[in-house]
Design a protein around this motif. Structure first.
Motif, short mmCIF file in Angstrom:
data_model
loop_
_atom_site.label_atom_id
_atom_site.label_comp_id
_atom_site.label_asym_id
_atom_site.label_seq_id
_atom_site.Cartn_x
_atom_site.Cartn_y
_atom_site.Cartn_z
N ARG A 202 40.18 43.39 44.41
CA ARG A 202 40.59 44.76 44.06
C ARG A 202 40.77 44.94 42.57
O ARG A 202 40.63 46.04 42.04
CB ARG A 202 41.88 45.10 44.81
N ASP A 203 41.10 43.89 41.86
CA ASP A 203 41.26 43.95 40.40
C ASP A 203 41.10 42.54 39.86
O ASP A 203 41.41 41.56 40.55
CB ASP A 203 42.64 44.51 40.04
N LEU A 204 40.61 42.45 38.62
CA LEU A 204 40.34 41.13 38.03
C LEU A 204 40.53 41.22 36.53
O LEU A 204 40.15 42.21 35.89
CB LEU A 204 38.91 40.70 38.36
N TRP A 205 41.11 40.18 35.95
CA TRP A 205 41.32 40.14 34.50
C TRP A 205 41.20 38.70 34.02
O TRP A 205 41.73 37.78 34.65
CB TRP A 205 42.70 40.68 34.14
N THR A 206 40.47 38.51 32.93
CA THR A 206 40.45 37.20 32.26
C THR A 206 41.14 37.36 30.91
O THR A 206 41.09 38.42 30.29
CB THR A 206 39.01 36.69 32.06
N TYR A 207 41.79 36.31 30.47
CA TYR A 207 42.69 36.40 29.32
C TYR A 207 42.01 35.89 28.06
O TYR A 207 41.75 34.69 27.91
CB TYR A 207 43.99 35.64 29.61
N GLY A 208 41.71 36.83 27.16
CA GLY A 208 41.04 36.48 25.91
C GLY A 208 41.84 35.52 25.06
O GLY A 208 41.27 34.75 24.27
N GLU A 209 43.16 35.54 25.21
CA GLU A 209 44.00 34.61 24.44
C GLU A 209 43.69 33.16 24.79
O GLU A 209 43.97 32.24 24.02
CB GLU A 209 45.48 34.88 24.72
N THR A 210 43.11 32.92 25.97
CA THR A 210 42.79 31.57 26.41
C THR A 210 41.31 31.24 26.25
O THR A 210 40.86 30.20 26.75
CB THR A 210 43.17 31.38 27.89
N GLY A 211 40.57 32.11 25.57
CA GLY A 211 39.13 31.91 25.47
C GLY A 211 38.39 32.51 26.65
O GLY A 211 37.21 32.23 26.86
N PHE A 212 39.06 33.33 27.45
CA PHE A 212 38.55 34.03 28.63
C PHE A 212 38.31 33.10 29.82
O PHE A 212 38.75 33.39 30.93
CB PHE A 212 37.26 34.81 28.31
N SER A 214 39.46 30.08 30.43
CA SER A 214 40.53 29.15 30.81
C SER A 214 41.48 29.73 31.86
O SER A 214 42.09 28.98 32.61
CB SER A 214 41.34 28.73 29.58
N LEU A 215 41.61 31.06 31.90
CA LEU A 215 42.59 31.66 32.82
C LEU A 215 42.10 33.03 33.28
O LEU A 215 41.69 33.86 32.46
CB LEU A 215 43.95 31.80 32.14
N ALA A 216 42.16 33.25 34.58
CA ALA A 216 41.84 34.55 35.16
C ALA A 216 42.86 34.86 36.25
O ALA A 216 43.45 33.95 36.85
CB ALA A 216 40.42 34.57 35.74
N ALA A 217 43.06 36.14 36.50
CA ALA A 217 43.96 36.57 37.57
C ALA A 217 43.29 37.69 38.35
O ALA A 217 42.53 38.48 37.78
CB ALA A 217 45.30 37.05 37.00
N ALA A 218 43.57 37.75 39.64
CA ALA A 218 42.94 38.77 40.48
C ALA A 218 43.92 39.25 41.54
O ALA A 218 44.75 38.49 42.03
CB ALA A 218 41.68 38.22 41.14
N VAL A 219 43.79 40.53 41.86
CA VAL A 219 44.46 41.11 43.03
C VAL A 219 43.42 41.15 44.14
O VAL A 219 42.34 41.73 43.97
CB VAL A 219 44.99 42.52 42.73
N VAL A 220 43.73 40.51 45.26
CA VAL A 220 42.74 40.36 46.34
C VAL A 220 43.33 40.81 47.67
O VAL A 220 44.54 40.99 47.81
CB VAL A 220 42.27 38.89 46.44
N ARG A 221 42.47 40.97 48.64
CA ARG A 221 42.91 41.34 49.98
C ARG A 221 43.49 40.13 50.71
O ARG A 221 43.00 39.01 50.57
CB ARG A 221 41.74 41.89 50.79
N GLU A 222 44.51 40.40 51.52
CA GLU A 222 45.08 39.36 52.38
C GLU A 222 45.36 40.01 53.73
O GLU A 222 46.49 40.26 54.13
CB GLU A 222 46.36 38.79 51.75
N ARG A 223 44.28 40.33 54.46
CA ARG A 223 44.42 41.01 55.75
C ARG A 223 44.70 40.02 56.88
O ARG A 223 45.12 40.41 57.96
CB ARG A 223 43.15 41.81 56.05
N TYR A 224 44.42 38.76 56.63
CA TYR A 224 44.77 37.69 57.56
C TYR A 224 45.12 36.47 56.73
O TYR A 224 44.86 36.41 55.53
CB TYR A 224 43.61 37.40 58.53
N GLY A 225 45.74 35.50 57.36
CA GLY A 225 46.25 34.36 56.63
C GLY A 225 45.19 33.62 55.82
O GLY A 225 44.14 33.25 56.35
N ARG A 226 45.45 33.47 54.54
CA ARG A 226 44.62 32.73 53.58
C ARG A 226 43.30 33.42 53.26
O ARG A 226 42.39 32.81 52.68
CB ARG A 226 44.34 31.30 54.05
N GLU A 227 43.18 34.70 53.59
CA GLU A 227 41.97 35.42 53.18
C GLU A 227 41.83 35.42 51.66
O GLU A 227 40.72 35.49 51.13
CB GLU A 227 41.98 36.86 53.69
#
Length: 447
Positions: A202-212, A214-227
């Motif tokens: 649903r959303d994704l971001w990589t962190y330029g402070e880390t060289g892009f 090295s680190l990313a974060a995402a908002v994802v679906r969890e409609r069932y366990g461990r999706e």
């Protein structure tokens, strides 16, 4: 040269155009060129780069790969070359979309690739098979020097230019530099496409402070366990995102660029026993030297799903253990510790994970200087460019459950500088003084 230890002069903003020898699909990317002499340069094709894949195909056939390098041109062309598009998605089409009109091209009177009509320069030549030369060092966007390695060679056969052409260049180094601003802009521009390409994201971001990478974060679906893991593996299988070293996943909408707030959200929810996955012996970004190997290392996925499972400590109280100089809170649940140099005590991180005084803290980050806790940008850069998941994550206790390595907190990340790390980019005093002097000569009234 840009930095004092660079291996020579570099063309830092080249738009390198190649075509797949089999499919004729094109790639346009920015790959630095170290100038060897008046007719040849290096071609810094890292892993997971489209131009490098084209060269690999040509080399397998024993044929040279035609290469055209544009310098300058419409801003949309430069942005398209930087954009992390999936393989075989045409950058020239993106350039036209960004510009709002079809990119103007013109024929090469000597034959070969068409030329971007508004480029300042066009360097035309080829990269022969099975030829490599030493390239680097180069002060790179991770904030360190990338070291010398063997890369293909670009032989220039002809040069075209506009009348009164202007030579374009950029400076990369410790974030934030120009590439950081461009990278963030492209993320915001392309973010609506992520759910189309990866429906669970649903959303994704990589962190330029880390060289892009090295680190990313995402908002994802969890409609069932461990999706959430389904989306995590999807991200790690997508183009340049496959080079991500550490991936954070949550199922709750977040302002991902606000890292301290996101990190508190994660630390309140992560169950270290089941929510931290480390994958060893995988590919890693060429510019990341934390594993001690080139293009090889490890990755990690951290989950923070559902409702909070703990209240986060926000103040440290108690007596610090021996050899701990300072402790400072970065955000709720994350304590930064200034320890002794790695060479003096390589095992300090593992010992700190077992200290009872830290038992209420979900995460401890061991640094050479506690000052990194006072700035989100500095914390991101100094932490994620200086640790490798498989080598530098410690826990109070670990156990193997159903072939899963289960961590029992607190977790300690050892982000101290290790032997063999490339040198950090630092401007020499005499260079700084010379730049200030020349700047006043060029711009006596300022910009």
């Amino acid at each position: 040269t840009t930095w004092q230890e660079d291996g020579g002069p570099f063309i830092t903003l080249p738009l390198v155009y190649t075509e797949n020898p089999l499919t004729k699909k094109h790639n346009l990317g920015i790959y630095r060129l170290q100038v060897y002499d008046s007719h040849s340069t290096g071609l810094h094709w890292q892993i997971q780069k489209g131009g490098g894949f084209h060269y690999q195909e040509a080399e397998a056939q024993g044929k040279p790969l035609p290469v055209t390098v544009f310098l300058g041109g419409p801003p949309a062309l430069i942005l398209a070359a930087i954009a992390p598009l999936p393989e075989d998605v045409p950058e020239l089409v993106l350039a036209s979309l960004l510009a709002g009109e079809k990119l103007r091209m013109t024929g090469n009177p000597l034959g070969g690739h068409r030329l971007a009509a508004e480029a300042e320069f066009a360097l035309v030549g080829f990269a022969p098979p099975n030829e490599r030369r030493s390239e680097g060092p180069f002060g790179d966007h991770y904030g360190y020097y990338s070291l010398q390695h063997a890369y293909p060679v670009f032989h220039v056969e002809s040069v075209f230019h506009r009348p009164d052409a202007i030579y374009p260049a950029t400076v990369v180094g410790k974030p934030r530099q120009e590439d950081f601003i461009i990278g963030d802009y492209l993320q915001r521009l392309l973010s609506p496409l992520f759910p189309l390409v990866m429906p669970g994201v649903r959303d994704l971001w990589t962190y330029g402070e880390t060289g892009f990478h090295s680190l990313a974060a995402a908002v994802v679906r969890e409609r069932y366990g461990r999706e959430a893991l389904v989306s995590g593996f999807r991200i790690l299988g997508e183009g340049q995102l496959s080079l991500t070293k550490f991936l954070i996943l949550t199922d709750t909408p977040q302002d991902l660029p606000d890292f301290p707030k996101l990190f508190e959200h994660m630390l309140a929810r992560v169950r270290w026993e089941t929510d931290l996955f480390v994958f060893s012996n995988v590919s890693m970004d060429t510019l990341d030297y934390t594993s001690g190997e080139v293009n090889e290392g490890s990755k990690a996925i951290m989950l923070g799903l559902g409702q909070p499972v703990r209240d986060l400590p926000r103040e440290f109280r108690g007596e610090l253990p021996r050899d701990v100089v300072y402790a400072e809170v970065f955000c709720g649940g994350c304590l930064v510790i200034q320890g002794v140099p790695y060479e003096r005590e390589p095992e300090q991180a593992g010992r700190l994970a077992r200290e009872p005084i830290f038992s209420e803290w979900p995460l401890i980050v061991l640094h050479d200087d506690v000052e990194v806790a006072r700035s989100a940008s500095l914390f991101l850069w100094a932490t994620w460019t200086r640790f490798e998941p498989a080598a530098d994550i410690y826990a109070a206790q670990t156990s193997i459950e159903r072939h899963h390595l289960s961590y029992h907190g607190p977790i300690v990340i050892d982000a101290r500088t290790k032997p063999g790390f490339p040198a950090e980019l630092v401007v020499r005093d005499d260079v700084s003084a010379m730049v200030d002097k020349r700047w006043r000569e060029y711009f006596p009234r300022g910009l």
